[in-house]
Design a protein around this motif. Structure first.
Motif, short mmCIF file in Angstrom:
data_model
loop_
_atom_site.label_atom_id
_atom_site.label_comp_id
_atom_site.label_asym_id
_atom_site.label_seq_id
_atom_site.Cartn_x
_atom_site.Cartn_y
_atom_site.Cartn_z
N ILE A 28 20.37 6.64 -20.33
CA ILE A 28 19.03 6.97 -19.84
C ILE A 28 18.02 6.51 -20.90
O ILE A 28 18.05 7.02 -22.03
N VAL A 29 17.19 5.58 -20.57
CA VAL A 29 16.22 5.05 -21.54
C VAL A 29 14.84 5.68 -21.38
O VAL A 29 14.02 5.61 -22.30
N ASP A 30 14.57 6.26 -20.24
CA ASP A 30 13.30 6.96 -20.03
C ASP A 30 13.63 8.35 -19.49
O ASP A 30 14.10 8.49 -18.36
N ALA A 31 13.43 9.36 -20.29
CA ALA A 31 13.81 10.72 -19.91
C ALA A 31 13.07 11.15 -18.65
O ALA A 31 11.94 10.73 -18.39
N PRO A 32 13.70 11.97 -17.83
CA PRO A 32 13.03 12.44 -16.59
C PRO A 32 11.73 13.16 -16.92
O PRO A 32 11.67 13.99 -17.82
N ARG A 33 10.71 12.83 -16.14
CA ARG A 33 9.39 13.43 -16.35
C ARG A 33 8.72 13.58 -14.98
O ARG A 33 8.99 12.81 -14.04
N ALA A 34 7.85 14.56 -14.90
CA ALA A 34 7.11 14.80 -13.65
C ALA A 34 6.02 13.75 -13.47
O ALA A 34 5.39 13.32 -14.44
N VAL A 35 5.83 13.35 -12.24
CA VAL A 35 4.79 12.37 -11.91
C VAL A 35 3.51 13.12 -11.58
O VAL A 35 3.49 13.97 -10.69
N ARG A 36 2.47 12.79 -12.31
CA ARG A 36 1.18 13.45 -12.09
C ARG A 36 0.39 12.71 -11.01
O ARG A 36 0.22 11.49 -11.09
N HIS A 37 -0.08 13.45 -10.02
CA HIS A 37 -0.86 12.88 -8.92
C HIS A 37 -2.33 13.24 -9.11
O HIS A 37 -2.67 14.41 -9.29
N SER A 38 -3.17 12.21 -9.04
CA SER A 38 -4.61 12.42 -9.13
C SER A 38 -5.17 12.53 -7.72
O SER A 38 -5.09 11.58 -6.92
N LEU A 39 -5.73 13.69 -7.39
CA LEU A 39 -6.28 13.88 -6.05
C LEU A 39 -7.42 12.92 -5.74
O LEU A 39 -7.44 12.33 -4.65
N PRO A 40 -8.39 12.72 -6.64
CA PRO A 40 -9.45 11.74 -6.32
C PRO A 40 -8.91 10.33 -6.10
O PRO A 40 -9.34 9.62 -5.19
N ARG A 41 -7.95 9.92 -6.93
CA ARG A 41 -7.39 8.57 -6.76
C ARG A 41 -6.62 8.47 -5.46
O ARG A 41 -6.73 7.47 -4.73
N SER A 42 -5.82 9.50 -5.16
CA SER A 42 -5.07 9.48 -3.90
C SER A 42 -6.01 9.49 -2.69
O SER A 42 -5.79 8.76 -1.71
N ALA A 43 -7.07 10.30 -2.78
CA ALA A 43 -8.03 10.34 -1.67
C ALA A 43 -8.73 9.00 -1.50
O ALA A 43 -8.92 8.53 -0.37
N ALA A 44 -9.10 8.37 -2.62
CA ALA A 44 -9.77 7.07 -2.53
C ALA A 44 -8.83 6.01 -1.96
O ALA A 44 -9.23 5.19 -1.11
N THR A 45 -7.57 6.03 -2.41
CA THR A 45 -6.62 5.04 -1.90
C THR A 45 -6.35 5.24 -0.42
O THR A 45 -6.39 4.28 0.37
N ASP A 46 -6.07 6.48 -0.03
CA ASP A 46 -5.79 6.75 1.39
C ASP A 46 -7.03 6.49 2.25
O ASP A 46 -6.91 6.00 3.39
N ALA A 47 -8.20 6.81 1.73
CA ALA A 47 -9.43 6.55 2.50
C ALA A 47 -9.63 5.05 2.68
O ALA A 47 -10.03 4.59 3.76
N ALA A 48 -9.36 4.25 1.63
CA ALA A 48 -9.50 2.79 1.76
C ALA A 48 -8.51 2.23 2.77
O ALA A 48 -8.85 1.38 3.60
N ILE A 49 -7.28 2.73 2.71
CA ILE A 49 -6.28 2.27 3.68
C ILE A 49 -6.68 2.67 5.10
O ILE A 49 -6.59 1.86 6.04
N GLY A 50 -7.13 3.90 5.27
CA GLY A 50 -7.57 4.33 6.60
C GLY A 50 -8.77 3.55 7.10
O GLY A 50 -8.86 3.22 8.28
N PHE A 51 -9.68 3.22 6.17
CA PHE A 51 -10.86 2.43 6.57
C PHE A 51 -10.45 1.05 7.06
O PHE A 51 -10.94 0.58 8.10
N VAL A 52 -9.55 0.41 6.32
CA VAL A 52 -9.12 -0.94 6.72
C VAL A 52 -8.38 -0.89 8.05
O VAL A 52 -8.63 -1.72 8.95
N LEU A 53 -7.48 0.07 8.19
CA LEU A 53 -6.74 0.17 9.45
C LEU A 53 -7.67 0.48 10.63
O LEU A 53 -7.55 -0.10 11.71
N GLY A 54 -8.62 1.40 10.41
CA GLY A 54 -9.57 1.71 11.47
C GLY A 54 -10.45 0.52 11.83
O GLY A 54 -10.75 0.28 13.00
#
Length: 502
Positions: free
Chosen positions: A231-257
């Motif tokens: 194991i070269v990279d010890a297990p670690r929790a992935v931090r999720h940024s709500l503003p970044r996730s909201a911006a990304t999902d909103a951009a994807i939804g905008f393009v699809l719409g």
């Protein structure tokens, strides 16, 4: 109505008018803008209401005994596939003392080959701590399983080579027994057989040495694989940024719409077949576009220009009505309000020369239900048109929308100006309007286009060819021959049918 099938007409009419499609889709911007906005809001709402589950990530360096510089990733794809087996999942769950089914656990993690020897493991859980524990258990289980498999393979290979070496040694002992104390020079008659035995002994010695070396290499390669897989990279929790996730999902939804809205607008445009270009509207109605007016006043800096255009149109129509010996009407298609305002402006302009009565033939209450202002002309219903004096100037206002009573349009006027909103009527209905007006002997002297496309550069004037409503014009010529009255020419050119026939 007849449709020309000549090669010239076929070449002039494209099978697919991209310009008209683009204009129609742009006019339906409310649809695709609404869908794009809904997609934007839906994407942001998904990010807020459905956040991603807690996740952890780890990276494992995987060494292979058969590593080659030109490997295309086959070995790593095999390792990823092995990670997604119930055997690995079951061992990991046992180390976690979990009673979850391996099949269910396999849905919560995945392996990704980053390079030929580096694999990333992504795991989800109910909490960050659980996700990290799962990732560590999976990584440890995979490393142990990989090392065990490599050791077992190396042991098996080494044993096979040792067995082959032992068989060679037994054969060598038999050859040495046959040779005994003899030498190649001891017996001239048996020199050939003795030489073959000595050659066979030399070959067996060489092969035994080769098998010893290969067995030793097999045993030596296992420690390298064991030490290299870790194991070269010890297990670690992935931090999720709500503003970044909201911006990304909103951009994807905008393009699809937006894409969905544009597709829906394009399909609706093709299916509806509603002309928006002045060229197509003029061709389908068989009359030239004489003026254009916006549907709404627009912004403050556009109102003066709109007012000037309306005044010019009113003056032009007033000259036409004054020069016509027959009553003139305004017939609307999708623009009842604009037609009512235009009719009142025209009646006020004509009131300076004498009383004017507006005959309201609209199906709604655009004129009859309005609040009269001082100086406004009298407005009567269509049923009272017959009671008006022939010397009194009248101005009819009616509709050619679906459901129109065609037989009552002559009471409004035998000459008409069509007030048509762009994109409102279909091609088939515009043909119906032209045909019905021709049957009623009502001449169309021009078309006022409401809500035109500001980027439309097509020509709405019919420069050549016979008018579409030929029966109406032929009937008018017959009526003029009987009454002996010659109609004054107007600015809307109507060719002489007899002269065209000659």
């Amino acid at each position: 109505m007849t449709t020309s099938t000549t090669p010239e007409a076929s070449a002039a009419t494209p099978l697919f008018d991209l310009h008209a499609l683009v204009v129609a889709v742009r006019r339906r911007r409310r649809i695709w803008c609404t869908l794009a906005l809904l997609g934007l809001l839906a994407g942001a709402a998904v990010a807020v209401l459905l956040p991603p589950p807690p996740a952890a990530v780890t990276k494992v360096l995987v060494a292979h005994a058969d590593d080659q510089p030109n490997d295309t990733g086959t070995l790593m794809r095999t390792d990823v596939a092995l990670l997604g087996t119930t055997q690995i999942a079951d061992k990991a769950l046992r180390s976690l003392n979990s009673s979850e089914k391996p099949e269910d656990f396999m849905q919560d993690y995945r392996g990704t080959g980053l390079t030929n020897n580096l694999m990333q493991i992504d795991v989800t859980g109910d909490s960050d701590a659980e996700a990290v524990a799962r990732a560590k258990a999976l990584a440890d289980t995979f490393v142990a399983d990989h090392v065990q498999r490599m050791q077992k393979a190396a042991k098996t290979e080494s044993k096979a080579l040792a067995d082959q070496r032992d068989r060679m040694r037994d054969e060598l002992a038999q050859v040495n027994k046959e040779i005994g104390d003899r030498s190649p020079e001891s017996d001239a008659r048996a020199s050939a057989s003795i030489e073959s035995l000595f050659a066979r002994r030399a070959e067996l010695n060489s092969r035994i040495a080769d098998f010893d070396q290969r067995a030793e290499e097999a045993r030596t390669g296992t420690p390298k694989v064991v030490a290299g897989t870790q194991i070269v990279d010890a297990p670690r929790a992935v931090r999720h940024s709500l503003p970044r996730s909201a911006a990304t999902d909103a951009a994807i939804g905008f393009v699809l719409g937006l894409v969905l809205g544009l597709a829906a607008a394009a399909v609706g445009t093709v299916v509806a077949d509603r002309p928006v270009l002045r060229r197509d509207i003029a061709a389908n109605l068989g009359a030239s576009v004489i003026a254009e007016l916006p549907r709404r006043p627009g912004r403050r800096w556009q109102r003066r220009r709109t007012r000037a255009a309306r005044e010019r149109l009113t003056a032009t129509l007033a000259r036409t009505v004054r020069g016509s010996a027959e009553p003139v009407s305004l017939l609307e298609l999708g623009s009842a309000r604009s037609t009512s305002v235009l009719a009142l402006d025209l009646a006020r302009a004509l009131a300076a020369e004498g009383p004017v009565t507006v005959i309201d033939g609209l199906p709604g209450q655009e004129l009859a239900g309005r609040r009269p202002h001082p100086g406004d002309p009298a407005v009567v219903g269509g049923e009272r048109a017959a009671a008006l004096s022939p010397q009194e100037r009248r101005l009819g206002v009616g509709s050619v929308a679906p459901g129109t009573a065609w037989t009552g349009l002559q009471d409004l006027g035998t000459r008409t100006v069509l007030v048509v909103r762009a994109g409102h009527g279909s091609t088939a209905w515009l043909h119906t309007v032209a045909r019905q007006l021709a049957d009623q002997l009502i001449a169309v002297i021009g078309v006022v286009l409401i809500d035109p496309d500001p980027r439309d550069r097509t020509d709405g004037t019919l420069w050549d060819g016979l008018p579409t409503a030929l029966r109406g014009h032929n009937g008018r010529h017959a009526r003029e021959n009987v009454t002996g009255r010659t109609e004054r020419p107007s600015w809307a050119r109507v060719p002489d049918i007899d002269q065209e026939a000659r």
